[in-house]
Design an enzyme around this catalytic site. Structure first.
Site, PDB file in Angstrom:
ATOM      1  N   VAL A 339       0.846  -1.197   0.000  1.00 39.08           N
ATOM      2  CA  VAL A 339       0.000   0.000   0.000  1.00 39.08           C
ATOM      3  C   VAL A 339       0.876   1.239   0.000  1.00 39.08           C
ATOM      4  O   VAL A 339       1.926   1.284   0.648  1.00 39.08           O
ATOM      5  CB  VAL A 339      -0.957   0.022   1.217  1.00 39.08           C
ATOM      6  CG1 VAL A 339      -1.906  -1.147   1.177  1.00 39.08           C
ATOM      7  CG2 VAL A 339      -0.201   0.028   2.535  1.00 39.08           C
ATOM      8  N   ASP A 340       0.436   2.244  -0.734  1.00 40.29           N
ATOM      9  CA  ASP A 340       1.051   3.560  -0.656  1.00 40.29           C
ATOM     10  C   ASP A 340       0.553   4.217   0.627  1.00 40.29           C
ATOM     11  O   ASP A 340      -0.459   3.797   1.193  1.00 40.29           O
ATOM     12  CB  ASP A 340       0.645   4.377  -1.893  1.00 40.29           C
ATOM     13  CG  ASP A 340       1.337   5.720  -1.924  1.00 40.29           C
ATOM     14  OD1 ASP A 340       2.485   5.806  -1.467  1.00 40.29           O
ATOM     15  OD2 ASP A 340       0.714   6.691  -2.399  1.00 40.29           O
ATOM     16  N   LYS A 341       1.237   5.227   1.117  1.00 40.00           N
ATOM     17  CA  LYS A 341       0.794   5.889   2.353  1.00 40.00           C
ATOM     18  C   LYS A 341      -0.141   7.053   2.056  1.00 40.00           C
ATOM     19  O   LYS A 341      -1.322   7.029   2.407  1.00 40.00           O
ATOM     20  CB  LYS A 341       1.993   6.394   3.161  1.00 40.00           C
ATOM     21  CG  LYS A 341       1.581   7.110   4.459  1.00 40.00           C
ATOM     22  CD  LYS A 341       2.764   7.682   5.191  1.00 40.00           C
ATOM     23  CE  LYS A 341       3.273   8.959   4.554  1.00 40.00           C
ATOM     24  NZ  LYS A 341       2.344  10.111   4.711  1.00 40.00           N
ATOM     25  N   THR A 344      -3.812   6.860   0.582  1.00 39.20           N
ATOM     26  CA  THR A 344      -4.303   5.481   0.684  1.00 39.20           C
ATOM     27  C   THR A 344      -4.576   5.125   2.139  1.00 39.20           C
ATOM     28  O   THR A 344      -5.713   4.872   2.521  1.00 39.20           O
ATOM     29  CB  THR A 344      -3.288   4.501   0.074  1.00 39.20           C
ATOM     30  OG1 THR A 344      -3.072   4.842  -1.298  1.00 39.20           O
ATOM     31  CG2 THR A 344      -3.801   3.073   0.162  1.00 39.20           C
ATOM     32  N   ILE A 544      -1.850  -1.083  -3.890  1.00 45.19           N
ATOM     33  CA  ILE A 544      -2.826   0.004  -3.872  1.00 45.19           C
ATOM     34  C   ILE A 544      -2.078   1.319  -3.990  1.00 45.19           C
ATOM     35  O   ILE A 544      -1.154   1.600  -3.227  1.00 45.19           O
ATOM     36  CB  ILE A 544      -3.647   0.020  -2.563  1.00 45.19           C
ATOM     37  CG1 ILE A 544      -4.267  -1.338  -2.283  1.00 45.19           C
ATOM     38  CG2 ILE A 544      -4.731   1.082  -2.636  1.00 45.19           C
ATOM     39  CD1 ILE A 544      -5.066  -1.397  -0.996  1.00 45.19           C
TER      40      ILE A 544
END
Length: 655
Positions: A339-341, A344, A544
């Site tokens: 996951v991106d931060k 997201t 993501i």
């Protein structure tokens, strides 16, 4: 079953079969009903011994003809192309039944086969109607405001970008646009799956197919009808249905080899026993015909596509778009997720999370002076300070002599006194940090937050001092922690955060969210290296991101997932799976439904094969008949369809 798109009354049959009903003006439903009625009439007359045998035979012949209009022409087309499909298989079986004097069974074979095809088309039609219903939500006309302010009804296809349209309360919004006057709540459930209406005011976007609430809106059109969000969703789902899943491709390939092989085996069954063992020609011909009917792989071929279409439609209803069966199967196999931060796990916009007065000032006074300086700046942190002051209703007088200090902060004069607002480095350079201040700053930074220090600037006659500290952070999404729990519950072995932000901030957010591993200070190419490592460890890995900056990682991952696709023209195009609203919990729902779809496909394929194997053995040993063969095939097809359609209902109850 082909996944090409036809009118739902005229779909193709399972496999690569083509139906002859395209060549006849009679609708399929009427032909199936007529075939069934004539078959029933013939059986009833024969059982009650009413009328001459010719009457019974005539009923069976007409029943065969009515059902055969849906089968025989398609068989002829297949033979012209030198292809053996299920229509050819059924035609041979029916012809053989009549030749050995079993007209009733021949009529039953045609009727039940046509009925199974009708059930298949109905099941696919039901799944597609859920998406087609979206089209009905969009008005065909829009009230376009002219230069004189008078609204005129115009077909949506003729409305140009930039036009102003009126949307009355309770009506559907016809085109994508931006609100310019008015305020209302809008039901966006058809597009995003949100259950709660969204408040709209001037400047907010609205989408075609959504339903206006109690207010009246004037909207400036931003997209043509053919390019609206709704149109793109429908196009995406249609394209997704056309893409075959790996299981479906395997079954289709299997069927192309299997069907001719069955013809060869049936021919041997009909010829070898009479020629080599003195068997009765009629008996072994009949057994060969039973074998052909039993071998018809309808249930096997339909097992995957109906499940895939149902799964795609179920998720589309929930605001999750997946680009085809291959990606839906991959979602069901995910074992790890990257996951991106920013945008997201976090909100993607800085907010003031705390105000710490250092002097005898109040929090509001610290905010007032900070906003007076930052009102001159367009920096994201400065905007966050101004927004925090506005949210509390704090007003301020304009500061003067504003100067930006690159990489440090800014200075300005407030009420005749020079002030500064800046980062830790700026306070150090001004020489006004103390051990107590250092401890507080370190505490804030360890929480992964940025900070803005407000103070008097040292000048002639004043040593300067710090007045307050503002903690500023990109706050975590409220559903993020719950979403991460749901992802682990869905069977993911590892969730990893990959971010370009600094490692300290990334670690802090990861701890709050419950993420297994977190890596910061990453360039796009470094994210790709982490995705490769995860794929080596877990094989199926999702990513993501925002659909643009993370495009390389999204492309490399088994499933690229775009957040908030409703706000991005490129997100839907970039990713394999798009979340129409910014809701991470939908990822866990998609994985859960993907896994359920895989289980249903696997069960359907296994069930179809087991039924075939049992009845093939019975056919060889002479313990079944054409009646039982076609009933078994139709029953298996019907059960496979019903099992797959459970996915449609299941979407309503996903948690």
């Amino acid at each position: 079953m082909s996944t090409e798109h036809h009118d739902e009354s005229e779909p193709k049959s399972c496999g690569s079969c083509e139906h002859g009903h395209d060549d006849t003006p009679l609708p399929r439903n009427a032909l199936v009903i007529a075939s069934g009625a004539l078959l029933g009439a013939g059986m009833l007359l024969q059982w009650l011994k009413l009328g001459p045998p010719l009457l019974h035979t005539s009923c069976y012949a007409l029943a065969t003809l009515a059902g055969g209009l849906l089968v025989f022409p398609a068989a002829f087309k297949a033979l012209k192309k030198l292809r053996l499909d299920m229509n050819v298989l059924m035609t041979v079986a029916v012809t053989g039944a009549w030749l050995v004097g079993e007209g009733a069974e021949g009529a039953a074979v045609v009727f039940l086969f046509a009925l199974s095809e009708l059930l298949e088309s109905w099941s696919v039609g039901r799944a597609r109607r859920a998406i087609a219903a979206l089209l009905k939500l969009t008005p065909q006309t829009a009230l376009v405001r002219g230069a004189d302010g008078v609204a005129k009804e115009v077909p949506v296809a003729e409305v140009t970008i930039g036009s102003e349209i009126s949307v009355r309360s309770g009506s559907s919004i016809p085109l994508d646009g931006e609100v310019i006057t008015g305020a209302s709540s809008v039901n966006q459930a058809p597009i995003t799956g949100e259950s709660v209406p969204v408040e709209k005011k001037p400047g907010d976007p609205v989408f075609a197919g959504t339903i206006n609430g109690e207010g009246s809106l004037t909207v400036r059109v931003t997209k043509a009808a053919s390019d609206s969000t709704l149109a793109r969703i429908i196009k995406l789902v249609e394209e997704a249905e056309e893409q075959k899943a790996p299981t479906q491709r395997f079954v289709d390939k299997f069927a192309t080899i299997y069907t001719p092989a069955v013809f060869g085996v049936a021919l041997l069954v009909a010829l070898l026993p009479p020629l080599l063992m003195g068997g009765a020609w009629s008996e072994w011909t009949y057994r060969a015909l039973v074998l052909l009917v039993i071998a018809c792989p309808c249930a096997l071929v339909i097992a995957t596509p109906v499940s895939i279409v149902s799964g795609l439609t179920a998720l589309a209803r929930r605001g999750v778009l997946i680009k085809g069966g291959a990606h839906l199967e991959a979602v069901g196999k995910l074992r790890a997720l990257a996951v991106d931060k920013t945008g997201t796990i976090t909100q993607g916009r800085p907010q003031v999370t705390g105000v710490i007065p250092i002097s005898d000032m109040t929090e509001d006074e610290v905010l007032r002076r900070a906003a007076a300086i930052d009102a001159h700046s367009e920096h994201p942190l400065a905007k966050a300070v101004v927004a925090a002051a506005q949210a509390k209703g704090i007003s301020w007088s304009e500061s003067t002599q504003y100067q930006s200090v690159t990489g440090r902060g800014a200075t300005a004069v407030i009420d005749g006194h020079p002030h500064f607002i800046g980062n830790h480095k700026m306070a150090h350079e001004l020489g006004i940090c103390s051990p107590e201040i250092e401890a507080r700053l370190t505490e804030i930074e360890n929480q992964g937050q940025s900070l803005a220090i407000l103070g008097h600037t040292p000048h002639e006659g004043c040593e300067g001092k710090i007045l307050g500290i503002l903690a500023i952070g990109d706050t975590m999404r409220p559903e993020a922690a719950n979403a991460l729990t749901l992802l682990h519950d869905a069977g993911l072995e590892k969730v990893v955060m990959l971010s370009g932000d600094n490692q300290r901030t990334v670690d802090a957010i990861a701890r709050q969210a419950g993420i297994d591993e977190a890596y910061g200070d990453l360039m796009p190419e470094q994210k790709i290296e982490h995705i490769k490592r995860l794929m080596a460890e877990h094989q199926y890995v999702g990513m993501i991101g925002d659909g643009v900056n993370d495009a390389p990682a999204l492309a490399l991952a088994s499933v690229g997932i775009a957040m908030g696709a409703i706000g991005s023209d490129t997100a839907i195009e970039t990713a394999d799976m798009a979340l129409m609203q910014d809701d991470l919990t939908r990822v866990a729902e998609a994985i859960g439904l993907g896994r359920r779809t895989l289980r249903i496909i696997q069960f359907n394929v296994a069930f179809a094969l087991v039924v075939k194997a049992i009845f093939l053995i019975l056919a060889f040993t002479g313990h079944t008949s054409l009646w039982l063969a076609i009933l078994a095939d139709t029953g298996a097809t019907l059960l496979v369809i019903m099992n797959a359609l459970r996915l449609l209902g299941g979407a309503k109850n996903l948690k």
